[in-house]
Design a protein around this motif. Structure first.
Motif, PDB file in Angstrom:
ATOM      1  N   SER A  46       0.835  -1.203   0.000  1.00 33.96           N
ATOM      2  CA  SER A  46       0.000   0.000   0.000  1.00 33.96           C
ATOM      3  C   SER A  46       0.871   1.256   0.000  1.00 33.96           C
ATOM      4  O   SER A  46       1.865   1.334   0.736  1.00 33.96           O
ATOM      5  N   SER A  47       0.491   2.256  -0.781  1.00 33.44           N
ATOM      6  CA  SER A  47       1.248   3.506  -0.816  1.00 33.44           C
ATOM      7  C   SER A  47       1.104   4.288   0.482  1.00 33.44           C
ATOM      8  O   SER A  47       1.834   5.248   0.715  1.00 33.44           O
ATOM      9  N   VAL A  48       0.200   3.884   1.350  1.00 28.33           N
ATOM     10  CA  VAL A  48       0.070   4.507   2.671  1.00 28.33           C
ATOM     11  C   VAL A  48       1.112   3.925   3.628  1.00 28.33           C
ATOM     12  O   VAL A  48       1.712   4.653   4.421  1.00 28.33           O
ATOM     13  N   ALA A  49       1.363   2.636   3.564  1.00 26.94           N
ATOM     14  CA  ALA A  49       2.310   1.978   4.470  1.00 26.94           C
ATOM     15  C   ALA A  49       3.738   1.948   3.936  1.00 26.94           C
ATOM     16  O   ALA A  49       4.701   1.926   4.717  1.00 26.94           O
ATOM     17  N   ALA A  50       3.912   1.966   2.641  1.00 24.50           N
ATOM     18  CA  ALA A  50       5.236   1.798   2.029  1.00 24.50           C
ATOM     19  C   ALA A  50       6.282   2.815   2.496  1.00 24.50           C
ATOM     20  O   ALA A  50       7.443   2.436   2.689  1.00 24.50           O
ATOM     21  N   PRO A  51       5.948   4.094   2.708  1.00 21.99           N
ATOM     22  CA  PRO A  51       6.986   5.030   3.172  1.00 21.99           C
ATOM     23  C   PRO A  51       7.594   4.639   4.511  1.00 21.99           C
ATOM     24  O   PRO A  51       8.784   4.864   4.751  1.00 21.99           O
ATOM     25  N   LEU A  52       6.799   4.047   5.399  1.00 18.78           N
ATOM     26  CA  LEU A  52       7.328   3.622   6.702  1.00 18.78           C
ATOM     27  C   LEU A  52       8.306   2.461   6.542  1.00 18.78           C
ATOM     28  O   LEU A  52       9.363   2.443   7.176  1.00 18.78           O
ATOM     29  N   VAL A  53       7.973   1.514   5.699  1.00 18.32           N
ATOM     30  CA  VAL A  53       8.860   0.370   5.458  1.00 18.32           C
ATOM     31  C   VAL A  53      10.147   0.847   4.784  1.00 18.32           C
ATOM     32  O   VAL A  53      11.255   0.448   5.161  1.00 18.32           O
ATOM     33  N   ALA A  54      10.015   1.740   3.812  1.00 22.26           N
ATOM     34  CA  ALA A  54      11.187   2.266   3.104  1.00 22.26           C
ATOM     35  C   ALA A  54      12.103   3.022   4.069  1.00 22.26           C
ATOM     36  O   ALA A  54      13.331   2.932   3.966  1.00 22.26           O
ATOM     37  N   ALA A  55      11.532   3.747   5.015  1.00 18.40           N
ATOM     38  CA  ALA A  55      12.336   4.482   6.002  1.00 18.40           C
ATOM     39  C   ALA A  55      13.146   3.523   6.866  1.00 18.40           C
ATOM     40  O   ALA A  55      14.324   3.775   7.154  1.00 18.40           O
ATOM     41  N   LEU A  56      12.544   2.417   7.271  1.00 21.97           N
ATOM     42  CA  LEU A  56      13.272   1.426   8.077  1.00 21.97           C
ATOM     43  C   LEU A  56      14.423   0.808   7.288  1.00 21.97           C
ATOM     44  O   LEU A  56      15.512   0.598   7.819  1.00 21.97           O
ATOM     45  N   LEU A  57      14.181   0.536   6.025  1.00 23.90           N
ATOM     46  CA  LEU A  57      15.222  -0.068   5.189  1.00 23.90           C
ATOM     47  C   LEU A  57      16.401   0.883   4.958  1.00 23.90           C
ATOM     48  O   LEU A  57      17.533   0.440   4.780  1.00 23.90           O
ATOM     49  N   ALA A  58      16.141   2.175   4.979  1.00 28.12           N
ATOM     50  CA  ALA A  58      17.185   3.175   4.715  1.00 28.12           C
ATOM     51  C   ALA A  58      17.991   3.536   5.960  1.00 28.12           C
ATOM     52  O   ALA A  58      19.030   4.193   5.859  1.00 28.12           O
ATOM     53  N   LEU A  59      17.553   3.135   7.132  1.00 36.01           N
ATOM     54  CA  LEU A  59      18.163   3.564   8.397  1.00 36.01           C
ATOM     55  C   LEU A  59      19.676   3.357   8.478  1.00 36.01           C
ATOM     56  O   LEU A  59      20.405   4.302   8.795  1.00 36.01           O
TER      57      LEU A  59
END
Length: 148
Positions: free
Chosen positions: A101-114
């Motif tokens: 979902s484009s609503v949840a994806a930014p949160l997952v992407a932020a964790l991956l970039a940490l």
């Protein structure tokens, strides 16, 4: 025994993670209303830009416990370019390829970039300390271009 794990500044990693959480909440609080008005990637870009300044001050004061300067402020977006690139690639991959979902994806992407973002921001906001000689005195800076 001192190895690579012992050299990790765990206090900074913890504080960076806390700041990242606050920054992500700020970002997300901007992203959700913008997402209603704009396409998801435009909303993402606008929210990311808005949260940049707060991130700079939280990271300088709290994470790395250093003074903010104009030089650091002007260089800080370079750290965020890396963050933006890693998160953007993750966002597009999650939404377009994995159907997240484009609503949840930014949160997952932020964790991956940490991890990548920590290394880059630490390098900009807190340059490596000068090494000390056997007597505990700072070693002179290494100069290139010939013998000292």
């Amino acid at each position: 025994m001192r190895g690579p794990v012992a050299a990790v500044p765990w206090g900074q990693v913890f504080r960076f993670t806390v700041v990242g959480g606050v920054n992500t909440a700020t970002f997300y609080a901007c992203y959700l209303p913008l997402h209603r008005l704009l396409p998801y990637f435009a909303a993402y870009t606008a929210a990311f830009t808005l949260s940049l300044v707060g991130s700079f001050f939280l990271n300088t004061y709290f994470t790395y416990r250093t003074r903010p300067t104009w030089k650091k402020f002007l260089l800080f977006p370079l750290t965020q370019v890396t963050n933006y690139a890693v998160q953007s690639a993750g966002l597009v991959a999650l939404v377009s390829w994995l159907g997240v979902s484009s609503v949840a994806a930014p949160l997952v992407a932020a964790l991956l970039a940490l991890p990548v973002t920590f290394v880059v921001s630490r390098r900009i906001l807190r340059p490596p300390a000068r090494r000390r000689d056997a007597a505990g005195q700072p070693e002179p800076p290494v100069r290139s271009g010939g013998p000292a």
